[in-house]
Design a protein around this motif. Structure first.
Motif, PDB file in Angstrom:
ATOM      1  N   PHE A   5       0.843  -1.179   0.000  1.00 30.60           N
ATOM      2  CA  PHE A   5       0.000   0.000   0.000  1.00 30.60           C
ATOM      3  C   PHE A   5       0.878   1.227   0.000  1.00 30.60           C
ATOM      4  CE2 PHE A   5      -3.212  -2.798   1.889  1.00 30.60           C
ATOM      5  CZ  PHE A   5      -4.269  -2.501   1.053  1.00 30.60           C
ATOM      6  N   LYS A   6       0.598   2.121  -0.881  1.00 31.42           N
ATOM      7  CA  LYS A   6       1.320   3.380  -0.925  1.00 31.42           C
ATOM      8  C   LYS A   6       0.310   4.471  -1.225  1.00 31.42           C
ATOM      9  CE  LYS A   6       5.098   0.846  -2.851  1.00 31.42           C
ATOM     10  NZ  LYS A   6       5.014   0.045  -4.041  1.00 31.42           N
ATOM     11  N   LEU A   7       0.451   5.564  -0.602  1.00 32.58           N
ATOM     12  CA  LEU A   7      -0.447   6.693  -0.827  1.00 32.58           C
ATOM     13  C   LEU A   7       0.388   7.900  -1.147  1.00 32.58           C
ATOM     14  CD1 LEU A   7      -3.151   8.224  -0.608  1.00 32.58           C
ATOM     15  CD2 LEU A   7      -2.680   8.433   1.813  1.00 32.58           C
ATOM     16  N   VAL A   8       0.147   8.482  -2.276  1.00 39.63           N
ATOM     17  CA  VAL A   8       0.841   9.700  -2.659  1.00 39.63           C
ATOM     18  C   VAL A   8      -0.201  10.789  -2.725  1.00 39.63           C
ATOM     19  CG1 VAL A   8       2.267  10.809  -4.405  1.00 39.63           C
ATOM     20  CG2 VAL A   8       2.501   8.360  -3.979  1.00 39.63           C
ATOM     21  N   ARG A  29       5.615   1.887 -15.799  1.00 48.15           N
ATOM     22  CA  ARG A  29       5.398   0.453 -15.645  1.00 48.15           C
ATOM     23  C   ARG A  29       5.705  -0.022 -14.215  1.00 48.15           C
ATOM     24  NH1 ARG A  29       3.747   0.984 -20.226  1.00 48.15           N
ATOM     25  NH2 ARG A  29       4.559   0.335 -22.213  1.00 48.15           N
ATOM     26  N   MET A  30       5.106   0.643 -13.260  1.00 47.44           N
ATOM     27  CA  MET A  30       5.272   0.257 -11.872  1.00 47.44           C
ATOM     28  C   MET A  30       4.705  -1.143 -11.675  1.00 47.44           C
ATOM     29  SD  MET A  30       4.126   3.868 -10.168  1.00 47.44           S
ATOM     30  CE  MET A  30       4.410   3.373  -8.501  1.00 47.44           C
ATOM     31  N   GLU A  31       5.279  -1.893 -10.744  1.00 51.43           N
ATOM     32  CA  GLU A  31       4.812  -3.247 -10.492  1.00 51.43           C
ATOM     33  C   GLU A  31       3.427  -3.268  -9.864  1.00 51.43           C
ATOM     34  OE1 GLU A  31       7.577  -5.763  -8.486  1.00 51.43           O
ATOM     35  OE2 GLU A  31       9.258  -4.940  -9.604  1.00 51.43           O
ATOM     36  N   ASP A  32       3.161  -2.329  -8.980  1.00 46.22           N
ATOM     37  CA  ASP A  32       1.859  -2.274  -8.323  1.00 46.22           C
ATOM     38  C   ASP A  32       0.867  -1.526  -9.196  1.00 46.22           C
ATOM     39  OD1 ASP A  32       2.781  -3.536  -5.969  1.00 46.22           O
ATOM     40  OD2 ASP A  32       3.610  -1.636  -5.271  1.00 46.22           O
ATOM     41  N   PRO A  33      -0.410  -1.929  -9.149  1.00 49.07           N
ATOM     42  CA  PRO A  33      -1.403  -1.172  -9.917  1.00 49.07           C
ATOM     43  C   PRO A  33      -1.564   0.229  -9.334  1.00 49.07           C
ATOM     44  CG  PRO A  33      -2.454  -2.830  -8.527  1.00 49.07           C
ATOM     45  CD  PRO A  33      -0.978  -3.042  -8.411  1.00 49.07           C
ATOM     46  N   GLU A  34      -1.865   1.188 -10.201  1.00 53.23           N
ATOM     47  CA  GLU A  34      -2.048   2.562  -9.757  1.00 53.23           C
ATOM     48  C   GLU A  34      -3.513   2.950  -9.923  1.00 53.23           C
ATOM     49  OE1 GLU A  34      -0.055   2.385 -12.845  1.00 53.23           O
ATOM     50  OE2 GLU A  34       1.567   1.559 -11.666  1.00 53.23           O
ATOM     51  N   PHE A  35      -3.990   3.790  -9.017  1.00 56.92           N
ATOM     52  CA  PHE A  35      -5.369   4.250  -9.040  1.00 56.92           C
ATOM     53  C   PHE A  35      -5.410   5.744  -8.774  1.00 56.92           C
ATOM     54  CE2 PHE A  35      -5.190  -0.092  -7.509  1.00 56.92           C
ATOM     55  CZ  PHE A  35      -6.017  -0.736  -8.410  1.00 56.92           C
ATOM     56  N   MET A  36      -6.324   6.423  -9.409  1.00 58.10           N
ATOM     57  CA  MET A  36      -6.528   7.844  -9.207  1.00 58.10           C
ATOM     58  C   MET A  36      -7.817   8.021  -8.403  1.00 58.10           C
ATOM     59  SD  MET A  36      -3.940   8.765 -10.802  1.00 58.10           S
ATOM     60  CE  MET A  36      -2.892   7.603 -11.645  1.00 58.10           C
ATOM     61  N   MET A  37      -7.721   8.631  -7.246  1.00 57.21           N
ATOM     62  CA  MET A  37      -8.874   8.743  -6.353  1.00 57.21           C
ATOM     63  C   MET A  37     -10.064   9.391  -7.037  1.00 57.21           C
ATOM     64  SD  MET A  37     -10.098   7.955  -3.500  1.00 57.21           S
ATOM     65  CE  MET A  37      -9.556   8.017  -1.837  1.00 57.21           C
ATOM     66  N   HIS A  38      -9.826  10.390  -7.886  1.00 57.55           N
ATOM     67  CA  HIS A  38     -10.943  11.095  -8.518  1.00 57.55           C
ATOM     68  C   HIS A  38     -11.701  10.199  -9.502  1.00 57.55           C
ATOM     69  CE1 HIS A  38      -7.710  11.663 -11.442  1.00 57.55           C
ATOM     70  NE2 HIS A  38      -8.669  11.737 -12.342  1.00 57.55           N
ATOM     71  N   GLU A  39     -11.127   9.052  -9.874  1.00 52.32           N
ATOM     72  CA  GLU A  39     -11.793   8.124 -10.793  1.00 52.32           C
ATOM     73  C   GLU A  39     -12.592   7.049 -10.059  1.00 52.32           C
ATOM     74  OE1 GLU A  39      -8.558   6.513 -13.072  1.00 52.32           O
ATOM     75  OE2 GLU A  39      -8.291   8.343 -14.243  1.00 52.32           O
ATOM     76  N   LEU A  40     -12.482   6.989  -8.743  1.00 54.44           N
ATOM     77  CA  LEU A  40     -13.092   5.917  -7.971  1.00 54.44           C
ATOM     78  C   LEU A  40     -14.391   6.367  -7.311  1.00 54.44           C
ATOM     79  CD1 LEU A  40      -9.837   4.653  -6.229  1.00 54.44           C
ATOM     80  CD2 LEU A  40     -10.966   3.688  -8.247  1.00 54.44           C
ATOM     81  N   GLY A  55      -1.982  -1.562  -4.097  1.00 51.11           N
ATOM     82  CA  GLY A  55      -1.523  -0.723  -5.190  1.00 51.11           C
ATOM     83  C   GLY A  55      -1.092   0.642  -4.714  1.00 51.11           C
ATOM     84  N   VAL A  56      -0.964   1.535  -5.651  1.00 54.44           N
ATOM     85  CA  VAL A  56      -0.569   2.912  -5.385  1.00 54.44           C
ATOM     86  C   VAL A  56      -1.771   3.793  -5.678  1.00 54.44           C
ATOM     87  CG1 VAL A  56       1.023   4.776  -6.005  1.00 54.44           C
ATOM     88  CG2 VAL A  56       1.791   2.386  -6.097  1.00 54.44           C
ATOM     89  N   LEU A  57      -2.124   4.640  -4.732  1.00 53.46           N
ATOM     90  CA  LEU A  57      -3.282   5.517  -4.886  1.00 53.46           C
ATOM     91  C   LEU A  57      -2.796   6.954  -4.929  1.00 53.46           C
ATOM     92  CD1 LEU A  57      -6.354   5.694  -4.988  1.00 53.46           C
ATOM     93  CD2 LEU A  57      -6.358   5.736  -2.510  1.00 53.46           C
ATOM     94  N   PHE A  58      -3.160   7.669  -5.979  1.00 52.43           N
ATOM     95  CA  PHE A  58      -2.791   9.067  -6.157  1.00 52.43           C
ATOM     96  C   PHE A  58      -4.014   9.937  -5.908  1.00 52.43           C
ATOM     97  CE2 PHE A  58       0.110   6.676  -8.816  1.00 52.43           C
ATOM     98  CZ  PHE A  58       1.321   7.270  -8.565  1.00 52.43           C
ATOM     99  N   LEU A  59      -3.818  11.031  -5.187  1.00 56.55           N
ATOM    100  CA  LEU A  59      -4.906  11.982  -5.021  1.00 56.55           C
ATOM    101  C   LEU A  59      -4.349  13.360  -4.744  1.00 56.55           C
ATOM    102  CD1 LEU A  59      -6.428  11.845  -1.513  1.00 56.55           C
ATOM    103  CD2 LEU A  59      -4.776  10.132  -2.182  1.00 56.55           C
TER     104      LEU A  59
END
Length: 170
Positions: A5-8, A29-40, A55-59
């Motif tokens: 888990f990573k939060l940026v 091409r990060m190994e962990d899946p990335e997610f954008m908070m505004h898309e969820l 995964g990695v969550l960006f917000l």
């Protein structure tokens, strides 16, 4: 088990530029899946309907403080997703965006500063990195940086207000 888990938090650009930055990060091409908070959607991120297990969550800081019409906040989503034992990484990029946590006497703190502090309080085992070229122009702007170890148990100052009261700029 939830791992990686990573939060940026935050990219300090306009929205279109933020999306471009996210696309650039995705292209590494990060190994962990990335997610954008505004898309969820609001709700439990690890539920069957959303399905984010790790995964990695960006917000942005703006999305950290926003809530749905039903009162569910992205901050609450993050804390639920990570769990109280989360010991992953939170990176506060351009962290000076939270600097107005402690304002002049008689004024209110910012929602951003309060949310950054609350996130750290609710995830006490998380590792935290503060990134900024302009982190603090005066001691009161350090209030959100609770993980620096300058005040609190085991330090010379029991709380931030004591640290602030004895700090001087020369």
């Amino acid at each position: 088990m939830k791992i990686a888990f990573k939060l940026v938090t935050n990219f300090p650009m306009e929205y279109d530029s933020f999306l471009s930055k996210c696309d650039a990060i995705r292209s590494t091409r990060m190994e962990d899946p990335e997610f954008m908070m505004h898309e969820l959607p609001y709700g439990e991120l690890d539920s069957k309907s959303v399905g984010i297990i790790e995964g990695v969550l960006f917000l942005t800081y703006g999305s950290l403080i926003v809530s749905s019409v039903h009162g569910c906040s992205h901050l609450d989503q993050l804390v639920q997703w990570c769990g109280s034992q989360f010991d992953g990484l939170i990176i506060f990029d351009e962290c000076h965006k939270a600097k107005n946590l402690v304002l002049e006497a008689g004024s209110q703190d910012t929602r951003t500063g309060a949310a950054v502090l609350e996130l750290q309080e609710k995830l006490p085992e998380a590792r935290v990195v503060y990134c900024s070229a302009a982190g603090a122009s005066e001691p009161r702007n350090l209030g959100y940086m609770v993980r620096l170890g300058l005040w609190g148990p085991g330090t010379s100052f029991s709380e931030f207000s004591e640290f602030l009261g004895r700090s001087t700029l020369t």
